[in-house]
Design an enzyme around this catalytic site. Structure first.
Site, PDB file in Angstrom:
ATOM      1  N   LEU A 117       9.335   8.172   0.634  1.00 50.13           N
ATOM      2  CA  LEU A 117       8.674   7.238   1.284  1.00 50.13           C
ATOM      3  C   LEU A 117       8.293   5.896   0.705  1.00 50.13           C
ATOM      4  CD1 LEU A 117       5.850   9.696   2.890  1.00 50.13           C
ATOM      5  CD2 LEU A 117       8.100   8.780   4.039  1.00 50.13           C
ATOM      6  N   GLY A 118       8.140   6.137  -0.684  1.00 52.57           N
ATOM      7  CA  GLY A 118       8.002   4.887  -1.235  1.00 52.57           C
ATOM      8  C   GLY A 118       7.639   5.084  -2.989  1.00 52.57           C
TER       9      GLY A 118
ATOM     10  N   GLY B 272       5.091   3.904  -6.295  1.00 53.35           N
ATOM     11  CA  GLY B 272       3.826   3.162  -6.695  1.00 53.35           C
ATOM     12  C   GLY B 272       3.478   3.117  -8.336  1.00 53.35           C
TER      13      GLY B 272
ATOM     14  N   GLY C 230       3.600   6.976  -9.345  1.00 46.46           N
ATOM     15  CA  GLY C 230       4.784   7.744  -9.201  1.00 46.46           C
ATOM     16  C   GLY C 230       5.613   7.478  -7.831  1.00 46.46           C
TER      17      GLY C 230
ATOM     18  N   VAL D 204       6.942   8.859  -3.858  1.00 45.92           N
ATOM     19  CA  VAL D 204       5.973   9.746  -2.915  1.00 45.92           C
ATOM     20  C   VAL D 204       6.933  10.227  -1.819  1.00 45.92           C
ATOM     21  CG1 VAL D 204       4.465   9.616  -0.762  1.00 45.92           C
ATOM     22  CG2 VAL D 204       3.853   8.152  -2.893  1.00 45.92           C
TER      23      VAL D 204
ATOM     24  N   LYS E  55       3.154  13.446  -3.639  1.00 47.79           N
ATOM     25  CA  LYS E  55       3.500  12.536  -4.797  1.00 47.79           C
ATOM     26  C   LYS E  55       3.763  13.221  -5.958  1.00 47.79           C
ATOM     27  CE  LYS E  55       0.423   8.956  -4.950  1.00 47.79           C
ATOM     28  NZ  LYS E  55       1.553   7.608  -4.792  1.00 47.79           N
TER      29      LYS E  55
ATOM     30  N   ASP F 149      -6.869   0.004  -9.442  1.00 41.97           N
ATOM     31  CA  ASP F 149      -5.711  -0.460  -8.841  1.00 41.97           C
ATOM     32  C   ASP F 149      -5.704  -0.847  -7.209  1.00 41.97           C
ATOM     33  OD1 ASP F 149      -3.349  -1.659  -8.984  1.00 41.97           O
ATOM     34  OD2 ASP F 149      -2.218   0.071  -8.937  1.00 41.97           O
TER      35      ASP F 149
END
Length: 774
Positions: A495-496, A498, A501, A503, A518, A613
């Protein structure tokens, strides 16, 4: 005959113009506190006469009809208030006096020549005229704490603050227009040297006979003897119709420019302060006290071992809460220790200094010295001092640490053990021990049975490839790595990625519920207990604007987290794509919801969490486009080198608070800074750093402040139907959040109140400003 009529008519016009803006007071006129108490200007804006001070009355110039913050000039401000029986007389021989019931006279104005009339002008100046209509005395020549439009503070003259807003007697701060051309603020009873200056205009040597001037449009500036403007303190250009301006050194030591809208009585606005740091004025907290900032509010604290003399008036300072005995005394009942007060600055005053390697050495050196009552340690220099300490304030940018010698009593410690022995016999202690032991054993057995049953049931729920019934979930689930492999089909769909880590998309309930899994990278090698403790802290957070953590995996070296799935991706996915444009009201509502989530983390959840963050990529959007903050509470689990951009710095370039770079202590105000950047991005629908724009527009925070200062906010938004006042309000919130100095940034609670429009927002300084350079 016609020419005579014309001369008479012309004379009438001239007389009318001469009297415009003033009301004439004739000889023999008088005032009393209880009947006719003042002479007003022609417009009714200002009045000269009696006003109530405490239980008595004082004489001065003030705004007529406005009950708060109105006095702009005071006669004999340090004398006790007068009784209600006094009279103010403009005598037949041209003197202005205050007369008691016993006939005692006090001269308010005794001009060098006979006065024939007086007037309260619309400028706020009370004047006495001679028979030729020339001014022979005026209140503008004797300012107290305020300057009005058209009034000047000439070289060598000073303004002195009031003791408080309700007490016009002389306070503890002064503003001096020095003969060297510098306008400087000092505490009272100090020399005119840089050691005691806490604000200055920086115009030393720029000219002779320099004056501080205030124009009708709010332009505050310094003018030299040749008529040259050598420094603008404000740009001016403010509205002039039905608005008056004045500057005042307030009781808190800050010099401010105020505006007052005549259509809105009592509505005073601050247009400019000499400093945004309310702890900057030296001596605000008195002797042995120091100032700290909390949400831009100045708070006073006493040194260790001291208490406030008068909590209602901190300028009174602090005194010891114990009787100080000589350290040479043979009395063994009192011992001394050194109590640290970090990040504080004080008057640079010492009787001896040493070069020592550590702060502990400095504390020990003072403890051994009977003359030493306090010590300051900075850069291997140890300064020994005597009390009292003056001009204390906390400054997180300053590495200085103060040590205070404090007495402790040994009698209390010595009494504890004998009391215990006298109270209980050995038999009593044995009986109590056996009883508690048996009770503990019984409870352990019961607990073991309960835990066993719970784990068996949990194991049964976790069987069948992670088919977990979360509808009855009241705590985090512990998954095995193989469980999550099955749930994500071998971590197939990403999914992505970051800063924490990668996901992956997963399913539960045999594919009926979608989750986000994640996989954490570079996680600290913690024991199972420590990791689970952190997970439980995060798991106990429940807020509609936080992504919910459903479970975790701690299997060997694998650390994974299971979250609820957010179907609309991140805020960045929507905000920075033209085809996904959000309307103004949607963006402001998103900003409020993000603020609510951060506020919960900072102040409302069981254990305070600093996110570290905050950025659009970490703000996820649910199916209704409601924002939810993700990745909160994970900063503790990262290795020190795990960053997105900078080594040793948590967070993402463009959103990282300045204190990270300075290696200063990081507080919740770091999240406030990041939120401010996100807020500006929400307003402008663009990234905080974007080099596709012209160079002067590439860095959003700098461009935004430049437009705000120039009153050109329309350049920053494409929305055509935005309310101008709301736009300015939201921008001011963002600019306050991104100030370099953390203590000046508002708390998230204050941010939310400002976003919701329930509190006034002062004009923010430049994001990189803190204290003016002296």
């Amino acid at each position: 005959m016609a020419s005579l009529l014309f001369i008479i008519f012309l004379s009438a016009i001239i007389t009318t113009e001469a009297q415009q803006g003033e009301s004439i007071v004739n000889l023999g006129s008088s005032l009393t506190p209880t009947s006719k108490s003042s002479w007003q200007s022609q417009s009714g804006v200002y009045a000269f006469g009696f006003y109530q001070q405490g239980n008595g009355y004082a004489v001065g110039v003030f705004f007529a009809g406005i009950p708060e913050k109105t006095v702009v000039w005071t006669f004999n401000r340090d004398e006790p208030p007068a009784l209600a029986s006094v009279t103010l007389n403009f005598t037949s021989d041209g003197r202005l006096i205050m007369q008691s019931a016993q006939g005692e006279e006090t001269a308010i104005a005794n001009p060098p020549e006979r006065a024939a009339s007086a007037s309260m002008l619309d400028s706020g100046n009370f004047v006495l005229y001679n028979s030729d209509k020339k001014t022979v005395w005026q209140s503008f020549d004797y300012p107290t704490n305020t300057l009005l439009q058209g009034q000047r503070l000439t070289d060598g003259k000073e303004l002195f603050s009031s003791a408080s807003e309700s007490d016009q007697s002389t306070g503890i701060f002064r503003l001096k227009m020095q003969t060297d051309g510098n306008l400087v603020q000092y505490p009272v009873q100090t020399t005119d040297t840089s050691q005691y200056a806490y604000w200055a205009s920086g115009t030393y040597g720029k000219g002779s006979n320099v004056s501080l001037c205030l124009d009708d449009d709010g332009h505050l500036y310094l003018l030299n003897s040749t008529g040259t403007n050598i420094k603008n303190l404000t740009k001016g250009g403010y509205p002039t119709k039905d608005v008056v301006y004045f500057v005042r050194i307030d009781a808190d030591g800050i010099f401010r420019l105020f505006s007052h809208n005549l259509d809105k009585k009592g509505n005073f606005s601050v247009l400019w302060p000499s400093s945004y740091n309310k702890c900057a004025p030296m001596g605000l907290c008195g002797l042995n006290g120091f100032c700290t900032l909390n949400d831009q509010v100045a708070n006073c604290l006493c040194l260790p071992g001291f208490v406030s003399v008068n909590p209602g008036n901190w300028s009174s300072g602090c005194v010891r809460n114990f009787t100080a005995a000589s350290c040479k005394s043979k009395d063994e009942s009192t011992k001394y220790i050194m109590q640290p007060v970090p990040n504080t600055v004080w008057e640079y005053s010492y009787y001896s200094y040493l070069i020592l390697l550590t702060k502990d050495d400095c504390a020990a050196a003072c403890l051994k010295d009977c003359n030493c009552e306090a010590a300051s340690f900075r850069d291997k220099y140890c300064y020994k001092q005597r009390l009292p300490l003056r001009f204390g304030r906390r400054d997180l940018n300053d590495a200085n640490i103060a040590f205070i010698k404090v007495a402790i009593s040994t009698s209390t410690i010595n009494k504890i053990e004998p009391l215990g022995r006298e109270r209980y016999s050995q038999k009593d202690i044995m009986i109590l021990g056996i009883s508690f032991g048996a009770f503990g054993l019984i409870m352990s057995v019961i607990s073991a049975i309960a835990v066993y049953k719970n784990r068996v049931q949990a194991y049964r729920r976790l069987s069948n490839g992670g088919s977990v019934d979360l509808s009855m979930d009241v705590s985090l689930r512990s998954f095995t790595y193989s469980d999550l492999e099955k749930m994500t089909n071998g971590f197939k769909e990403e999914l992505g990625r970051g800063s924490f880590g990668t996901v992956y998309k997963g399913t539960m309930w045999n594919g009926q519920k979608i989750v986000a899994v994640k996989r954490l990278e570079k996680v600290l090698t913690e024991g199972e207990k420590e990791f689970q403790t952190e997970m439980k802290v995060i798991g106990r957070t429940h807020h509609k604007n936080l992504v919910r953590l459903l479970g975790y995996c701690h299997d060997g070296e694998n650390r994974l987290l299971v979250y609820e799935y957010m179907s609309n991706g991140s805020l960045a996915d929507i905000l920075f794509k033209p085809e996904e444009k959000l309307c103004w009201d949607e963006r402001i509502e998103i900003a409020r919801n993000i603020a609510k989530g951060i506020l919960y983390l900072h102040e409302e959840c069981e254990s305070q969490i600093i996110h570290c963050d905050i950025k659009p990529q970490n703000i996820l959007m649910d199916e209704y486009r409601c924002p939810k903050i993700s990745d909160f509470g994970l900063a503790k689990l990262l290795k020190p080198d795990q960053t997105n951009t900078f080594t040793g710095i948590r967070g993402t370039k463009g959103y990282v608070a300045p204190e990270w770079h300075r290696k200063q202590p990081v507080t919740v105000k770091a999240d406030v800074y990041s939120f401010g950047i996100v807020l500006l991005e929400l307003i402008c629908c663009r990234k905080s750093v974007d080099w596709s724009y012209p160079e002067e527009e590439a860095i959003l925070e700098e461009w935004a402040y430049s437009c705000f200062e120039a009153r050109e906010l329309d350049k920053l938004v494409s929305d055509k139907d935005v309310d101008k006042k709301q736009l300015e309000r939201i921008f001011k919130v963002g600019l306050w959040c991104i100030l370099d100095e953390p203590s000046l940034r508002p708390s998230m609670k204050k941010v939310l109140l400002m976003l919701e429009g329930t509190v006034d927002i002062p004009i923010p300084p430049s994001p990189t400003s803190f204290l003016s350079t002296i």
